[in-house]
Design an enzyme around this catalytic site. Structure first.
Site, mmCIF file in Angstrom:
data_model
loop_
_atom_site.group_PDB
_atom_site.id
_atom_site.type_symbol
_atom_site.label_atom_id
_atom_site.label_comp_id
_atom_site.label_asym_id
_atom_site.label_seq_id
_atom_site.Cartn_x
_atom_site.Cartn_y
_atom_site.Cartn_z
ATOM 1 N N LYS A 4 75.938 -56.450 -56.113
ATOM 2 C CA LYS A 4 75.041 -55.706 -57.011
ATOM 3 C C LYS A 4 73.697 -55.434 -56.349
ATOM 4 C CE LYS A 4 76.892 -56.988 -61.542
ATOM 5 N NZ LYS A 4 78.147 -57.560 -61.093
ATOM 6 N N GLU A 28 66.651 -58.657 -63.508
ATOM 7 C CA GLU A 28 66.263 -57.330 -63.969
ATOM 8 C C GLU A 28 65.531 -57.426 -65.301
ATOM 9 O OE1 GLU A 28 69.999 -54.700 -62.207
ATOM 10 O OE2 GLU A 28 69.965 -55.273 -64.318
ATOM 11 N N HIS A 81 78.978 -60.826 -73.282
ATOM 12 C CA HIS A 81 78.735 -59.821 -72.230
ATOM 13 C C HIS A 81 80.025 -59.136 -71.774
ATOM 14 C CE1 HIS A 81 74.588 -61.148 -71.972
ATOM 15 N NE2 HIS A 81 74.992 -62.385 -71.749
ATOM 16 N N ARG A 107 87.313 -49.130 -59.417
ATOM 17 C CA ARG A 107 88.706 -49.266 -59.851
ATOM 18 C C ARG A 107 88.875 -48.515 -61.166
ATOM 19 N NH1 ARG A 107 87.738 -52.637 -64.079
ATOM 20 N NH2 ARG A 107 86.153 -54.246 -63.829
#
Length: 635
Positions: free
Chosen positions: A116, A200, A235, A292
């Protein structure tokens, strides 16, 4: 050339990929672990290869075994599905090195988006908008403390190599940062073998909107509209829909073009998804790219009329994309829900067991079910607990919502706890009906979506008793349809026109007296129930409840298991004593036979052990609760 396709996965995605492959005339190859040899994806494949083992690490994650399976079966190509090795660059490279075709992007693209942190840097360079955050290499607490203070609380810690909500923590203030960081790092290391984190800005009331992109080997890349995946627990997505409610054509174009820019920046080929956060002001920020096919791809297929797996196969064969961006359709609205074996009342923890009852909603226009199980299958603790997906399409969102509610109402799952009732509550909630969506939806409406179990009403017990009696009568008719004793109703000489029985449901027990339908003036309500073995599954107020007849023997044995004592479940006489003190017995061994209510009941050993003492003798009358045998656990 591709004429044989191996699917390196299991469950519903393996079944779904093979369905399209067969439609295109391909031979399909399934791989399976030792405990999956009778799984549905194995039964539906043309060829099956046993990988052995049980855990993913001993089966579906073994690259060499998968390559060997492809060679042995004559497959020229491998579809990774999602999960397992679907975003593993080493797998893609191994397939290429073996001279096979990978139905996914180049390994370099997987590498680019596998971290990430690295992906954020690439997207920033490509001009894709990012959420403010820190994605650097330094991983010490002080670095994160400084970065969080600069970003401003609340912040979101995320595993750099992760996904699926693992290694993800929301931190409200500096005091909670150290503990949250340590916990997130442990989760990330355990799940992905990589403890690196990023931090973040935590966007308040965000919507999770993602863009489906597709690219071929000829330099063409386009987006196939968007999906809203805001309804999430832990999540992880649980409800997805397309298109995203309330998104304007301008926003769709801006997000779509940003997604294409992201894909082109890494030389992407095949199906992929670029995920964004959309805030209340309409601004969007790049989160990550999944290299994917996604679980929720059917809603995109529903609104476009396209088969994305067929596109994957054609792109892998070297064919160009069949449409230009201006030709991409967008018709109606589609909603998908994920049916999981899990316990919503216990933080959605996965559930295991046998599917004693499994009935899917009928397929048809605007109705689709993608599943990987059948009645009688086992849900093991080793794999993802998703049983399948229900997808509904309509001319508009409300039509799709109502159709999906009807499909959920037709679905029956018994023997394993599921989120079926929870999904029905989500779709029926007024806030969902009016598309008031964001990632805090479930938490905000927790009381309505996850109500505390209530005391079952007298009306329920009456309905359950009638249904149970009807199912008993049906079982007798099935055994001997000509017998007069098969009838539930009719004239009874000298007997009251009512029946009584003791039922158990949700750990509640009730003795119920049921009057015959003749005494009720022939009035009868329709009861939606199905019997499997000794269990009756009854649909009651949107929830499928398991009802059983109270077994005093089993209850007594269970209550004394911990103490080692086995007691009389009711008043009766001892007919036989089958063991003696000091005797070793196996679990299930009959110890004492008790006669009560003109029936014999065997008191059995709940586990292996040694008879420590006997407190009864043949011919003796005993009272309910009297300890008959003391069993000592085997050393």
């Amino acid at each position: 050339m591709i004429d044989t396709l191996l699917v390196a996965n299991r469950g519903e995605i393996a079944c779904r990929v093979m369905r399209t492959a067969k439609a295109l005339g391909l031979t399909t190859v399934a791989v399976h672990s030792g405990i999956d040899r009778d799984a549905r994806h194995v039964r539906e494949a043309d060829i099956a290869v046993d990988l052995g083992g049980a855990k993913p690490a001993d089966s579906y994650l073994l690259i060499d075994k998968l390559i060997d399976a492809a060679r042995a079966s004559g497959a020229q190509a491998i579809h990774p599905g999602y999960g397992f090795l679907s975003e593993n660059a080493a797998f893609a490279r191994a397939i290429e090195a073996a001279g096979l075709i990978f139905l996914g992007p180049p390994a370099t693209a997987i590498d680019a988006m596998g971290s990430k942190s690295a992906a954020k840097a690439l997207m920033e360079a490509a001009g894709v908008p990012l959420v403010p955050g820190y994605h650097g290499e330094a991983q010490d607490l002080e670095t994160f403390r400084v970065a969080a203070a600069k970003i401003g609380y609340p912040v979101l810690l995320k595993a750099a190599a992760g996904g699926g909500g693992k290694g993800m923590k929301v931190v409200e203030n500096e005091a909670g940062l150290a503990e949250a960081l340590e916990s997130a790092q442990r989760e990330a290391q355990s799940s992905f073998g990589d403890a690196r984190m990023l931090v973040e800005k935590y966007v308040l009331k965000p919507r999770h909107v993602e863009i489906q992109v597709f690219a071929d080997r000829h330099g063409h890349c386009l987006y196939l509209n968007e999906r809203d995946c805001s309804i999430q627990r832990r999540h992880q997505k649980v409800v997805e829909e397309a298109p995203a409610p309330g998104l304007s054509a301008e926003q769709r174009r801006a997000m779509g073009e940003a997604a294409v820019k992201a894909a082109q920046a890494i030389g992407y080929v095949g199906a992929g998804t670029v995920e964004f956060l959309l805030d209340e002001r309409g601004e969007f920020f790049f989160m990550e790219m999944n290299t994917r096919l996604q679980v929720e791809h059917p809603v995109t297929e529903a609104i476009t009329g396209l088969d994305l797996v067929a596109w994957q196969i054609r792109v892998a064969r070297g064919e160009p994309l069949p449409l230009t961006q201006d030709q991409v359709p967008l018709h109606g609205h589609a909603i998908e829900v994920r049916l999981y074996a899990e316990d919503p009342e216990n933080d959605f923890l996965p559930a295991t067991g046998t599917l004693h009852l499994y009935r899917e909603a009928a397929a048809g226009p605007g109705r689709r079910v993608d599943s990987g199980v059948a009645e009688g299958d086992s849900v093991s603790p080793f794999y993802d607990p998703m049983l399948g997906k229900l997808i509904a399409w309509g001319e508009n969102r409300e039509e799709a919502r109502q159709r999906l509610l009807a499909m959920l109402g037709e679905t029956r799952v018994g023997g394993v706890r599921t989120n079926l009732a929870f999904l029905r509550r989500v779709l029926a909630h007024p806030a969902f009906a009016t598309a008031e969506l964001d990632t805090g939806f479930i938490a905000r409406h927790h009381a309505a979506l996850l109500p505390a179990p209530a005391e079952l009403s007298e009306a329920f017990w009456q309905v359950a008793a009638r249904a149970f009696l009807a199912s008993e009568a049906q079982r007798r008719r099935d055994d001997d349809p000509e017998s007069p004793w098969s009838a539930q109703h009719g004239w009874r000489a000298g007997l009251p026109a009512e029946t009584s029985l003791t039922l158990v449901c949700r750990d509640q027990r009730r003795r119920v007296r049921v009057a015959s339908e003749e005494d009720l003036g022939g009035a009868a309500r329709r009861i939606d129930a199905e019997r499997r073995g000794d269990v009756l599954y009854l649909d009651w107020q949107g929830e499928l409840l398991a009802v059983t007849h109270f077994d005093p023997i089993a209850a007594a044995e269970a209550s004394h298991t911990q103490q080692g004592g086995l007691s009389a479940p009711m008043n009766g006489s001892i007919v036989r004593v089958l063991v003696e003190a000091g005797q070793a017995v196996e679990a299930g061994t009959a110890l004492v036979v008790l006669e009560a209510m003109k029936m014999e009941h065997s008191i059995r050993a709940p586990r292996a052990g040694v008879v420590k003492a006997l407190y009864c003798r043949e011919g003796e009358m005993v009272g309910e609760g009297s300890v008959l045998v003391e069993l000592e656990a085997d050393a």
